[in-house]
Write a protein that holds these residues in place. Structure first.
Motif, short mmCIF file in Angstrom:
data_model
loop_
_atom_site.label_atom_id
_atom_site.label_comp_id
_atom_site.label_asym_id
_atom_site.label_seq_id
_atom_site.Cartn_x
_atom_site.Cartn_y
_atom_site.Cartn_z
N ARG A 186 2.44 -9.39 -4.81
CA ARG A 186 1.73 -8.92 -6.66
C ARG A 186 1.92 -10.85 -7.15
O ARG A 186 1.84 -11.11 -7.90
CB ARG A 186 2.54 -8.50 -7.12
CG ARG A 186 2.66 -7.16 -7.33
CD ARG A 186 3.80 -6.31 -8.84
NE ARG A 186 4.95 -6.53 -8.87
CZ ARG A 186 5.99 -5.79 -8.07
NH1 ARG A 186 5.30 -4.27 -7.16
NH2 ARG A 186 6.67 -6.05 -7.24
N GLU A 201 1.33 -14.41 -7.73
CA GLU A 201 -0.24 -14.92 -7.68
C GLU A 201 -0.57 -16.00 -7.01
O GLU A 201 -1.30 -15.71 -6.94
CB GLU A 201 -0.75 -15.60 -9.55
CG GLU A 201 -1.88 -16.40 -9.69
CD GLU A 201 -2.28 -16.45 -11.24
OE1 GLU A 201 -2.78 -17.27 -11.05
OE2 GLU A 201 -1.86 -15.63 -11.79
N ALA A 202 0.07 -16.84 -7.17
CA ALA A 202 0.85 -18.15 -6.03
C ALA A 202 0.36 -17.30 -4.42
O ALA A 202 0.54 -17.98 -3.40
CB ALA A 202 2.00 -18.26 -6.34
N ALA A 231 -1.57 -15.08 -3.00
CA ALA A 231 -2.98 -14.94 -2.84
C ALA A 231 -3.24 -15.32 -1.26
O ALA A 231 -3.79 -15.36 -0.17
CB ALA A 231 -3.77 -16.07 -3.34
N ARG A 269 -1.56 -13.03 0.98
CA ARG A 269 -1.97 -11.59 0.50
C ARG A 269 -2.26 -10.33 1.78
O ARG A 269 -2.33 -9.18 1.56
CB ARG A 269 -2.51 -11.33 -1.16
CG ARG A 269 -2.92 -10.19 -1.43
CD ARG A 269 -3.61 -10.29 -3.27
NE ARG A 269 -1.91 -10.84 -4.12
CZ ARG A 269 -2.48 -11.97 -4.54
NH1 ARG A 269 -3.97 -12.88 -4.55
NH2 ARG A 269 -0.94 -12.51 -4.79
#
Length: 260
Positions: A111, A113-114, A116, A119
């Motif tokens: 979860r 954001e950084a 990514a 991910r």
């Protein structure tokens, strides 16, 4: 979707039976492994749940199975409760509890954001662990929990590194901070993985994007501290600390009753 939040109403008091208890500051009595705690009622609920701390059982208030209890009872064994499956159920819980904890951390990292860039790898790992969690008792018996943790570890560390970019990122992994006076300290982006924060004074401290995976927060004073963006902060860690209404918690974390 695997439930990663304990639902005691759908369990069978496994955490009150499986572990051994030793009379210490955390538990008011000795109990051998596999024997029910005398406070466990016939309906599998704790008879002193609302007063565990005052009754000498603060250790129970900081324990969390991450939903493994209801997974074992309701999914792995389909709601079947009988002496014939007792040992298999206990063995399955011993595997599922750490798997659920790994899964909780992986989903937390996913979860971010950084995170990514990693991910896709995190998602793949989540799929693999989820498949293990859904396995039969025989499948679970063959799981090497150490291998699962070893596979997840580098991904969790990389997600943490990405999230802490641009902060001082102090390396305090495994540090002995027991009883340290850190009131008002800036620990932004610090790596506190596995650190001993027992009894530390963290009043008003800023733990923005501090990585606290595996850190021991028993008795830490976090009144007024900023934990709202702390990385990998679990409910058991929150429960182990002493905070107040001014303590900033991340979304989804519950404010423990003993903080009132």
């Amino acid at each position: 979707m695997v439930e990663l939040r304990a639902d005691c109403a759908r369990c069978a008091g496994l955490c009150c039976v499986i572990p051994a208890l030793t009379r210490t500051a955390d538990f008011a009595l000795d109990k051998p492994a596999g024997e029910p705690c005398p406070n466990l009622r016939d309906d599998f609920r704790c008879g002193i749940h609302s007063r565990l701390r005052s009754s000498g059982f603060p250790g129970c208030t900081v324990y969390d199975c991450f939903g493994a209890g209801q997974q074992v009872v309701q999914v792995t064994f389909g709601g079947t409760l009988s002496p014939a499956v007792r040992d298999d159920m206990f063995a399955a819980f011993g595997v599922l509890r750490p798997l659920h904890e790994v899964l909780w951390h992986l989903e937390f990292a996913q979860r971010l954001e950084a995170a990514a860039p990693v991910r896709p790898a995190l998602t793949e790992q989540i799929v693999q662990v989820t498949a293990l969690v859904a396995g039969s008792p025989a499948v679970l018996a063959a799981v090497d929990v150490g291998e699962v943790r070893s596979a997840a570890g580098p991904l969790l560390r990389e997600a943490s590194r990405l999230a802490r970019a641009g902060t001082p990122a102090r390396d305090l992994r495994g540090a002995d901070l027991m009883g340290k006076r850190l009131r008002g300290a800036s620990l932004r982006g610090a790596d506190l993985g596995g650190a001993y924060v027992i009894g530390a004074d963290l009043r008003g401290a800023d733990l923005d994007r501090a990585d606290v995976i595996g850190a021991d927060f028993r008795g830490a004073d976090v009144r007024g501290a900023n934990l709202s963006t702390t990385l990998y902060l679990t409910q058991p860690q929150v429960n182990a600390a002493n905070g107040d209404a001014a303590t900033r918690l991340p979304p989804g974390a519950d404010r423990p009753p003993h903080w009132d």
